[in-house]
Design a protein around this motif. Structure first.
Motif, PDB file in Angstrom:
ATOM      1  N   ILE A 152     -25.347   3.131   0.036  1.00 27.47           N
ATOM      2  CA  ILE A 152     -24.133   2.322  -0.078  1.00 27.47           C
ATOM      3  C   ILE A 152     -23.099   3.030  -0.944  1.00 27.47           C
ATOM      4  O   ILE A 152     -21.901   3.042  -0.636  1.00 27.47           O
ATOM      5  CB  ILE A 152     -24.466   0.936  -0.679  1.00 27.47           C
ATOM      6  N   PHE A 153     -23.571   3.665  -2.022  1.00 31.11           N
ATOM      7  CA  PHE A 153     -22.652   4.369  -2.915  1.00 31.11           C
ATOM      8  C   PHE A 153     -21.941   5.514  -2.196  1.00 31.11           C
ATOM      9  O   PHE A 153     -20.727   5.682  -2.315  1.00 31.11           O
ATOM     10  CB  PHE A 153     -23.412   4.909  -4.126  1.00 31.11           C
ATOM     11  N   LEU A 154     -22.703   6.319  -1.431  1.00 30.74           N
ATOM     12  CA  LEU A 154     -22.106   7.452  -0.714  1.00 30.74           C
ATOM     13  C   LEU A 154     -21.128   6.989   0.352  1.00 30.74           C
ATOM     14  O   LEU A 154     -20.046   7.586   0.522  1.00 30.74           O
ATOM     15  CB  LEU A 154     -23.212   8.314  -0.091  1.00 30.74           C
ATOM     16  N   ASN A 155     -21.479   5.931   1.097  1.00 27.47           N
ATOM     17  CA  ASN A 155     -20.561   5.400   2.111  1.00 27.47           C
ATOM     18  C   ASN A 155     -19.267   4.913   1.473  1.00 27.47           C
ATOM     19  O   ASN A 155     -18.168   5.175   1.979  1.00 27.47           O
ATOM     20  CB  ASN A 155     -21.231   4.256   2.875  1.00 27.47           C
ATOM     21  N   SER A 156     -19.414   4.209   0.340  1.00 30.15           N
ATOM     22  CA  SER A 156     -18.237   3.712  -0.366  1.00 30.15           C
ATOM     23  C   SER A 156     -17.403   4.865  -0.911  1.00 30.15           C
ATOM     24  O   SER A 156     -16.166   4.841  -0.857  1.00 30.15           O
ATOM     25  CB  SER A 156     -18.667   2.794  -1.507  1.00 30.15           C
ATOM     26  N   LEU A 157     -18.083   5.909  -1.420  1.00 30.54           N
ATOM     27  CA  LEU A 157     -17.389   7.058  -1.983  1.00 30.54           C
ATOM     28  C   LEU A 157     -16.596   7.804  -0.911  1.00 30.54           C
ATOM     29  O   LEU A 157     -15.447   8.203  -1.139  1.00 30.54           O
ATOM     30  CB  LEU A 157     -18.390   8.006  -2.646  1.00 30.54           C
ATOM     31  N   ILE A 158     -17.202   7.975   0.265  1.00 32.00           N
ATOM     32  CA  ILE A 158     -16.519   8.662   1.372  1.00 32.00           C
ATOM     33  C   ILE A 158     -15.272   7.888   1.789  1.00 32.00           C
ATOM     34  O   ILE A 158     -14.200   8.468   2.009  1.00 32.00           O
ATOM     35  CB  ILE A 158     -17.477   8.843   2.563  1.00 32.00           C
ATOM     36  N   GLN A 159     -15.412   6.562   1.890  1.00 37.00           N
ATOM     37  CA  GLN A 159     -14.258   5.733   2.252  1.00 37.00           C
ATOM     38  C   GLN A 159     -13.162   5.840   1.198  1.00 37.00           C
ATOM     39  O   GLN A 159     -11.971   5.967   1.526  1.00 37.00           O
ATOM     40  CB  GLN A 159     -14.682   4.275   2.394  1.00 37.00           C
ATOM     41  N   THR A 160     -13.559   5.791  -0.062  1.00 37.19           N
ATOM     42  CA  THR A 160     -12.583   5.858  -1.159  1.00 37.19           C
ATOM     43  C   THR A 160     -11.828   7.179  -1.156  1.00 37.19           C
ATOM     44  O   THR A 160     -10.597   7.207  -1.270  1.00 37.19           O
ATOM     45  CB  THR A 160     -13.289   5.679  -2.515  1.00 37.19           C
ATOM     46  N   VAL A 161     -12.561   8.282  -1.009  1.00 42.18           N
ATOM     47  CA  VAL A 161     -11.930   9.605  -0.994  1.00 42.18           C
ATOM     48  C   VAL A 161     -11.001   9.732   0.204  1.00 42.18           C
ATOM     49  O   VAL A 161      -9.872  10.235   0.098  1.00 42.18           O
ATOM     50  CB  VAL A 161     -13.005  10.717  -0.967  1.00 42.18           C
ATOM     51  N   GLY A 162     -11.458   9.254   1.358  1.00 40.37           N
ATOM     52  CA  GLY A 162     -10.639   9.352   2.566  1.00 40.37           C
ATOM     53  C   GLY A 162      -9.349   8.570   2.461  1.00 40.37           C
ATOM     54  O   GLY A 162      -8.260   9.101   2.741  1.00 40.37           O
ATOM     55  N   PHE A 163      -9.451   7.309   2.053  1.00 42.42           N
ATOM     56  CA  PHE A 163      -8.255   6.484   1.924  1.00 42.42           C
ATOM     57  C   PHE A 163      -7.329   7.011   0.831  1.00 42.42           C
ATOM     58  O   PHE A 163      -6.104   6.980   0.979  1.00 42.42           O
ATOM     59  CB  PHE A 163      -8.645   5.034   1.631  1.00 42.42           C
ATOM     60  N   SER A 164      -7.906   7.483  -0.264  1.00 37.65           N
ATOM     61  CA  SER A 164      -7.088   8.025  -1.350  1.00 37.65           C
ATOM     62  C   SER A 164      -6.302   9.243  -0.885  1.00 37.65           C
ATOM     63  O   SER A 164      -5.118   9.411  -1.217  1.00 37.65           O
ATOM     64  CB  SER A 164      -7.977   8.402  -2.549  1.00 37.65           C
ATOM     65  N   PHE A 165      -6.954  10.093  -0.117  1.00 43.93           N
ATOM     66  CA  PHE A 165      -6.288  11.289   0.405  1.00 43.93           C
ATOM     67  C   PHE A 165      -5.121  10.903   1.314  1.00 43.93           C
ATOM     68  O   PHE A 165      -4.028  11.481   1.234  1.00 43.93           O
ATOM     69  CB  PHE A 165      -7.295  12.148   1.167  1.00 43.93           C
ATOM     70  N   ILE A 166      -5.361   9.909   2.169  1.00 42.62           N
ATOM     71  CA  ILE A 166      -4.305   9.442   3.072  1.00 42.62           C
ATOM     72  C   ILE A 166      -3.130   8.871   2.283  1.00 42.62           C
ATOM     73  O   ILE A 166      -1.958   9.148   2.581  1.00 42.62           O
ATOM     74  CB  ILE A 166      -4.862   8.383   4.050  1.00 42.62           C
ATOM     75  N   TYR A 167      -3.430   8.092   1.243  1.00 43.82           N
ATOM     76  CA  TYR A 167      -2.369   7.510   0.421  1.00 43.82           C
ATOM     77  C   TYR A 167      -1.573   8.586  -0.312  1.00 43.82           C
ATOM     78  O   TYR A 167      -0.339   8.517  -0.381  1.00 43.82           O
ATOM     79  CB  TYR A 167      -2.959   6.526  -0.593  1.00 43.82           C
ATOM     80  N   LEU A 168      -2.258   9.564  -0.860  1.00 51.72           N
ATOM     81  CA  LEU A 168      -1.570  10.633  -1.573  1.00 51.72           C
ATOM     82  C   LEU A 168      -0.640  11.406  -0.646  1.00 51.72           C
ATOM     83  O   LEU A 168       0.487  11.753  -1.023  1.00 51.72           O
ATOM     84  CB  LEU A 168      -2.589  11.576  -2.223  1.00 51.72           C
ATOM     85  N   LEU A 169      -1.121  11.682   0.563  1.00 51.09           N
ATOM     86  CA  LEU A 169      -0.275  12.371   1.538  1.00 51.09           C
ATOM     87  C   LEU A 169       0.935  11.509   1.911  1.00 51.09           C
ATOM     88  O   LEU A 169       2.061  12.005   2.019  1.00 51.09           O
ATOM     89  CB  LEU A 169      -1.076  12.712   2.795  1.00 51.09           C
ATOM     90  N   SER A 170       0.691  10.212   2.089  1.00 53.21           N
ATOM     91  CA  SER A 170       1.783   9.306   2.447  1.00 53.21           C
ATOM     92  C   SER A 170       2.834   9.271   1.343  1.00 53.21           C
ATOM     93  O   SER A 170       4.041   9.335   1.607  1.00 53.21           O
ATOM     94  CB  SER A 170       1.240   7.894   2.692  1.00 53.21           C
TER      95      SER A 170
END
Length: 223
Positions: free
Chosen positions: A95-113
């Motif tokens: 659960i931690f790894l799945n949550s971490l992957i989602q967090t990193v992915g969304f954060s990257f998208i937000y930073l680019l935006s």
């Protein structure tokens, strides 16, 4: 949980208020932060926690929270976010790894935006920089000395110093500036700085440079 329901309703209500009164954004950031903490701590697969945390940071930036001690506050913000995410390890590695992957992915998208939006705003600012002028002559209740005081506020002059230079009581400066901020619909000093820090303040045909070189009398100030 009842507290989740309460925070959801409170967030919706406060965001509606902020849409009408933007300078109340500091109040709403408290609720969104609490909402983000609860979700990140108890619901690892709920991406709303990340959204609420980013929204909180964005509102604090808009309110000017990071204008002072910016580096330290940025580090503190990141540390809190990391600790909240690490707390999800208690739910298990999967659960931690799945949550971490989602967090990193969304954060990257937000930073680019954010990067592309800031680039677009910067280009628009460079194109239309000549329009960044606040002419107090357009406001019937404001005077040329009000323009002087706002210029001094832009230059980070304290209220007491403004009072001494203008030969009035500090309370007079405080009350008058409160009135000026209400006329400009910025709420308070920080709201004015956020909105007009890059603007040239003038009064009719008088530029900011001309205004700062003037000598004023009591007749120039309308209570």
């Amino acid at each position: 949980m009842i507290i989740f329901t309460f925070l959801k309703l409170a967030t919706i209500i406060l965001l509606s208020i902020v849409a009408i009164y933007p300078y109340k954004i500091g109040i709403c950031s408290i609720i969104t932060f609490l909402y983000a903490v609860l979700i990140l701590f108890f619901e690892p697969n709920n991406t709303m926690g990340l959204f609420m945390y980013i929204l909180t940071v964005a509102m604090l930036y808009a309110r000017g929270f990071y204008n002072i001690h910016k580096k330290q506050k940025n580090i503190f913000t990141i540390i809190i976010f990391i600790l909240l995410n690490l707390s999800q390890m208690r739910f298990g590695s999967k659960i931690f790894l799945n949550s971490l992957i989602q967090t990193v992915g969304f954060s990257f998208i937000y930073l680019l935006s954010i990067y592309f939006i800031k680039a677009a705003i910067r280009n628009d600012y460079n194109t239309n920089s000549s329009s960044n002028i606040l002419n107090l002559k357009h406001y019937d209740k404001l005077t040329i000395r009000d323009a002087l005081w706002l210029i001094q506020i832009q230059n980070k002059v304290k209220y007491n110093a403004i009072a001494i230079k203008s030969k009035v009581a500090p309370g007079t400066v405080k009350n008058r500036l409160k009135f000026i901020f209400s006329v400009l619909e910025v709420g308070d000093k920080q709201g004015f700085i956020n909105e007009y820090s890059t603007f040239e303040i003038c009064y009719g045909e008088y530029s900011s440079e001309q205004i700062t070189s003037m000598t004023f009398t009591d007749d120039d100030f309308i209570e």
